[in-house]
Design a protein around this motif. Sequence first.
Motif, mmCIF file in Angstrom:
data_model
loop_
_atom_site.group_PDB
_atom_site.id
_atom_site.type_symbol
_atom_site.label_atom_id
_atom_site.label_comp_id
_atom_site.label_asym_id
_atom_site.label_seq_id
_atom_site.Cartn_x
_atom_site.Cartn_y
_atom_site.Cartn_z
ATOM 1 N N GLY A 125 -14.396 -16.794 -28.697
ATOM 2 C CA GLY A 125 -14.376 -16.515 -27.561
ATOM 3 C C GLY A 125 -13.760 -15.261 -27.695
ATOM 4 O O GLY A 125 -14.117 -14.667 -26.743
ATOM 5 N N GLN A 126 -12.032 -15.399 -27.751
ATOM 6 C CA GLN A 126 -11.746 -14.194 -27.292
ATOM 7 C C GLN A 126 -11.529 -13.551 -28.034
ATOM 8 O O GLN A 126 -11.280 -11.611 -27.774
ATOM 9 N N ARG A 127 -11.710 -13.377 -29.193
ATOM 10 C CA ARG A 127 -11.729 -12.584 -30.362
ATOM 11 C C ARG A 127 -13.182 -12.128 -31.077
ATOM 12 O O ARG A 127 -12.827 -11.021 -30.687
ATOM 13 N N LEU A 128 -13.959 -12.331 -30.555
ATOM 14 C CA LEU A 128 -15.744 -12.553 -30.860
ATOM 15 C C LEU A 128 -16.032 -12.140 -29.714
ATOM 16 O O LEU A 128 -17.016 -11.301 -29.255
ATOM 17 N N ARG A 185 9.859 -21.965 -19.211
ATOM 18 C CA ARG A 185 8.627 -22.461 -19.378
ATOM 19 C C ARG A 185 7.694 -22.606 -20.361
ATOM 20 O O ARG A 185 8.043 -21.020 -20.813
ATOM 21 N N PRO A 186 6.269 -22.498 -20.577
ATOM 22 C CA PRO A 186 6.005 -22.012 -21.744
ATOM 23 C C PRO A 186 5.372 -20.950 -21.645
ATOM 24 O O PRO A 186 4.847 -20.505 -20.811
ATOM 25 N N ALA A 187 5.388 -20.804 -22.644
ATOM 26 C CA ALA A 187 4.677 -18.714 -23.180
ATOM 27 C C ALA A 187 3.549 -19.237 -22.516
ATOM 28 O O ALA A 187 2.776 -19.662 -22.387
ATOM 29 N N PRO A 188 2.786 -17.978 -21.426
ATOM 30 C CA PRO A 188 1.165 -17.599 -21.670
ATOM 31 C C PRO A 188 -0.017 -17.378 -22.488
ATOM 32 O O PRO A 188 0.645 -17.530 -23.648
ATOM 33 N N PHE A 189 -0.952 -18.103 -22.256
ATOM 34 C CA PHE A 189 -2.144 -17.788 -23.256
ATOM 35 C C PHE A 189 -1.882 -18.638 -24.489
ATOM 36 O O PHE A 189 -1.815 -18.323 -25.346
ATOM 37 N N ALA A 190 -1.887 -19.833 -23.976
ATOM 38 C CA ALA A 190 -1.194 -20.815 -25.182
ATOM 39 C C ALA A 190 -3.170 -21.197 -25.479
ATOM 40 O O ALA A 190 -2.762 -22.859 -26.600
ATOM 41 N N ALA A 191 -4.153 -21.082 -24.633
ATOM 42 C CA ALA A 191 -4.900 -21.186 -25.505
ATOM 43 C C ALA A 191 -5.384 -21.766 -26.937
ATOM 44 O O ALA A 191 -5.720 -20.337 -27.561
ATOM 45 N N THR A 192 -5.951 -22.370 -27.334
ATOM 46 C CA THR A 192 -5.750 -22.742 -29.133
ATOM 47 C C THR A 192 -7.271 -22.917 -29.317
ATOM 48 O O THR A 192 -7.819 -23.554 -28.616
ATOM 49 N N GLY A 193 -7.675 -23.280 -30.563
ATOM 50 C CA GLY A 193 -9.146 -24.369 -30.841
ATOM 51 C C GLY A 193 -9.738 -22.821 -31.575
ATOM 52 O O GLY A 193 -9.837 -22.000 -31.218
#
Lengths: 458, 252
Positions: free
Chosen positions: A28-31, A14-22
């Motif tokens: 959104g995630q970092r700041l 299965r693909p690894a989790p938290f694959a949100a990119t862009g």
Amino acid sequence: MSAAFVREQTLAPRPAPFAATGVKAWVGQRLFATPRDIAMTMIGFAAFVLLAMPLIRFLFLDAVWQGENRDACAHVLTGACWPFVAAKFNQFIYGFYPADQLWRPNIVFALGAILLVPLAVPSAPWKRLNAFLFLVVYPVASFVLLTGGNLDAEHFILGYFIRIEDHVDLVWHGMRAAFWLDYAFSSLVLSLAVALIGWLFGTPLSTSLKVMVGLFALLALVIAPADADFGLSWVETREWGGLLVTLVVAVTGIVAALPIGILLALGRRSEMPLVRWASVAFIEFWRGVPLITVLFFATYMLPLFLPGGANIERLVRALIGVALFSGAYMAEVVRGGLAAVPKGQYESAAALGLGYWQTMLLIVLPQALTNVIPGIVNNFIGLFKDTTLVQIVAILDLLGQIRSAFSDPNWASPTTLYTGFAFAGAIYFAFCFAMSRYSLFLERRAGASQLRMEANRT
Amino acid sequence: MSDLASVQGAAAVEMSGVNKWFGSFHVLREIDLTVKRGERIVICGPSGSGKSTLIRCINRLEEHQQGRIVVDGVELTSDLRSIDAIRADVGMVFQQFNLFPHLTILENCTLAQIWVRRRPKAEAEEIAMKYLTRVRIPEQANKYPAQLSGGQQQRVAIARALCMNPKIMLFDEPTSALDPEMIKEVLDTIRGLAEDGMTMLIVTHEMSFARQVADRIIFMDEGQIIEINRPEEFFAHPKHERTKRFLSQILD
């Protein structure tokens, strides 16, 4: 249910989790992920604006861009005075090198760039030829171009005992026959002497003779162009200055430091006590003395110790001081790299019948030096900035020229000083940052085989 | 003992009265050993018994302090040239493989051929490919050691040693650092060499392997040779009390 378990199906990957990119997801995630993140982001942004804005205003927005003298800048209190840099540009780059001869350092700069860039790009072809051109031909060519060459060499060794020039006064294109006869004869005698000593210790005569004569022939190829007359006027080093001197000192130091450092590091790990002690003494001496002291000593005190008449040129003395000083520092970096090479590498090289130098050059040093690329480049960067200490012995490098230009009443303005230092800072930063990035690139490349391994396993 | 060895007769390795100390620790005591050409010797014993040191003295990775060691007719002295000559003729395979990590598999195998044997590059590569094929990994030639499994690396190490056309091969616990799954592929490679009549000294804990390939088995303890025997005798009727205890500890 029994305790035994046998898998009947293979689970699909299965693909690894938290694959949100862009960009949006990243921001959104970092700041802005939590209230605390939002607060931190705002504080950080405010600090950036507070610090960066005055700099941008000074360098660009409030800066004066045109003018002939101090009148253009006299009224500006918060902006750089760029016409000052423009007016003094040649002085900053070349010092007081004769204005009609500037094409000579220009060729040296251009040649350096043309040879260095392909040398630094791993995929560029003809690496050996390129390295030879950069490390052997380029220094000789630079010497001839910058000084004018035509050394008019008179004596080598024999000439100090016999006056050959009384009998032979032939001069051909600036090269005296008396000197070259002296050179040929003296080198032959020296080669024979070395070969004889070697023969006493079991080295075949022909081998030593070949090596020695080869060395002297190579040295002759270096001396000959410096001795010959190419019709260039002589430019004394006291007329050199600015970035030219900074680069001459830094490049000499950098190019000399690595081989000196490698030899000292190997010497320090040698099994021969004399070699080891000599290396330790050398390294500890140069590391124990500040560079300023070294330069001071080389410039003002060395002439008192040298026999009369033997006078080494001022810049050359500084160059030798810088090279030995940085070599000693480099030795300790290289030693760290050598210590990290496992004992098994030496053993398997020995088991294959490789000799000491083969083992070092082919097996140990390639691994040791790759290990310490960050340390080596760190030394180079430190050395590049330390070159500015040559001011202490009245050699005006980039910073020295800029400072001396401050005293020009024509350009006395509230921001002349800051502008000059900003210019110097920008140049130093450009060189050091380039070195730093290049070292990162080399490190990644050295680690690339490791990455390829991961890729191939899957 | 193989017929080949008895025909040629002359000794490959002769050790007589060899002593060595690490500091004050007496690691080799009065070693007397003659290895004939084509003979396969397996050396076993508990750790610290000096078995690795013994074979490392043969190519002078360790220096002996007393006694005589003659390898292929050349006595080992501190004369550097005799050491280089012997090292080029004695291949060695290490527990930790010791491949050169900055070189490809092919370069690992050609380096010493080019610089020690002075072979042209093309010839060296041809020979390297021959031996890589023999250890059954020619397709890995352009990879780096880190890209190979432990068993593959050890087979490369064997090929690298063979490329020098050694007269004697030393194996220092060649399978001790390997995962159990990879031991067999390495042992099979060594077994193949043994069948070709290579003179070999092997330090190993693989007793069934020793039983199959060895002409003689040497048992060492506390720096001394305790027992030398043919494998069937060694396992069936060990003479020395210490040997019996050792065998009872490692066999089931």
